[in-house]
Scaffold this motif. Structure first.
Motif, PDB file in Angstrom:
ATOM      1  N   TYR A  24       0.850  -1.199   0.000  1.00  0.00           N
ATOM      2  CA  TYR A  24       0.000   0.000   0.000  1.00  0.00           C
ATOM      3  C   TYR A  24       0.884   1.247   0.000  1.00  0.00           C
ATOM      4  N   SER A  38      -4.389  -1.390  -8.597  1.00  0.00           N
ATOM      5  CA  SER A  38      -5.827  -1.159  -8.478  1.00  0.00           C
ATOM      6  C   SER A  38      -6.527  -1.755  -9.689  1.00  0.00           C
ATOM      7  N   ILE A 228      -1.831   8.108 -10.284  1.00  0.00           N
ATOM      8  CA  ILE A 228      -2.273   6.738 -10.515  1.00  0.00           C
ATOM      9  C   ILE A 228      -2.215   6.513 -12.023  1.00  0.00           C
ATOM     10  N   SER A 301      -0.284   4.128  -7.354  1.00  0.00           N
ATOM     11  CA  SER A 301      -0.912   2.875  -7.758  1.00  0.00           C
ATOM     12  C   SER A 301      -0.903   2.754  -9.273  1.00  0.00           C
TER      13      SER A 301
END
Length: 336
Positions: A24, A38, A228, A301
């Motif tokens: 994480y 993700s 992301i 992510s």
């Protein structure tokens, strides 16, 4: 004990060890930790797809520690159907896990006819999110993005709409997508003045598409905003699928909108060279491509799509080797 539901699929009970192996990362300077990988529902979750397969993919994702599911108003096809299918699955499987999930939606692309169904007006953004929440059966999303810049609507109006969405309790955080560095800096300034938690910029980023390195990542660092990355596998080019040419059943062979035969042919030698480096690392090309993105501290992510549970598991296995030597980076740069 699990009991079969009306579909014949057992009621879902998440794996108790689901958080043990996932990495994480913090989203910018916020309090949010995102899974390093993700799940995006851009493809494979619309009405044209098998909803039970989508259900299995979502279950697998959560069992692997993937807490972030990324949607948008126009995902499908048809538009809206990915959110509707997600809502159906959420109600059956994930309602009791709502507080463990980080769910996103977006608006900014063409959604419905007329002048109020596109781009970045206050009317469009607020109406779109209301419809998205209804389709998904949610009271709020964890993050709501403006999906692309609007060249004609004042940025103050667009960012003001995002601010009011947070104040109304319809989203906890906001983000933007596909903004250039200058626009991103201006958006960050406006949102900071309005005390709105702006935590993510969703950007196309891969070994084959490094535009974010030309100023955007630095801008995000300065603003305390995370990145992301979407399309990390360059629509499949950064996988082993095309190492030996173009398979007849592949996306490129069908000349899909986002990947044409000529694109693969032009990059074939690069694909082969990168696949060799990945093999020397004990990885598949897709795994190396994901790991390469995650070595950037600004990247919170990597957003992957998955047509099956096995494909998703294969992508998550990229986390088993995130280290790169200077020599490996130098080799990869020769093909990027």
């Amino acid at each position: 004990m699990q009991i079969n539901d009306k579909t014949g699929i057992k009621n879902y009970l998440a794996q108790p060890n689901r958080y043990d192996s996932m990495t994480y990362n913090r989203a910018g300077k916020s309090g949010v930790l995102l899974p390093a990988i993700s799940l995006g529902l851009w493809h494979n979750f619309g009405f044209v797809d098998n909803i039970q397969n989508g259900r299995e993919v979502l279950r697998t994702a959560f069992d692997l520690g993937i807490t972030h599911f990324d949607l948008a108003n126009n995902y499908g096809p048809p538009y809206g159907s990915a959110e509707e299918n997600f809502g159906t699955i959420f109600k059956k499987d994930f309602q009791s896990y709502r507080d463990e999930l980080f769910i996103a939606s977006k608006a900014g692309y063409d959604m419905w006819p007329g002048p109020y169904g596109n781009l970045g007006s206050r009317k469009y953004l607020i109406a779109s999110l209301d419809k998205s929440l209804k389709r998904m059966g949610l009271d709020y999303v964890d993050i709501f993005y403006h999906h692309r810049p609007d060249p004609d609507t004042p940025l103050e109006e667009t960012m003001g709409a995002l601010a009011d969405i947070v104040r109304q309790g319809k989203a906890l955080y906001v983000g933007i997508s596909n903004y250039e560095p200058k626009e991103t800096k201006e958006a960050a300034k406006l949102l900071k003045e309005m005390k709105v938690p702006f935590i993510l910029h969703q950007a196309k980023y891969s070994i084959f598409d490094k535009w974010v390195e030309d100023g955007l990542l630095d801008t995000l660092d300065d603003a305390g905003v995370g990145c992301i990355a979407f399309s990390p596998l360059a629509q499949g080019m950064l996988t082993n699928k095309y190492v030996n040419g173009i398979p007849k059943d592949s996306r490129a062979a069908k000349n899909f909108t986002y990947l044409e035969t000529t694109q693969v042919q032009e990059n074939l030698e690069k694909i082969k060279g990168l696949a060799k480096i990945a093999d020397e690392r004990g990885q598949k090309l897709s795994q190396m491509a994901i790991a390469w993105l995650l070595k950037r501290p600004t990247v919170a992510s990597v957003l992957v799509g998955a047509s099956s549970s096995n494909q998703l598991k294969e992508n998550v296995a990229a986390l088993n080797n995130l280290e790169f030597s200077d020599k490996e980076i130098e080799k990869i740069n020769q093909f990027s």
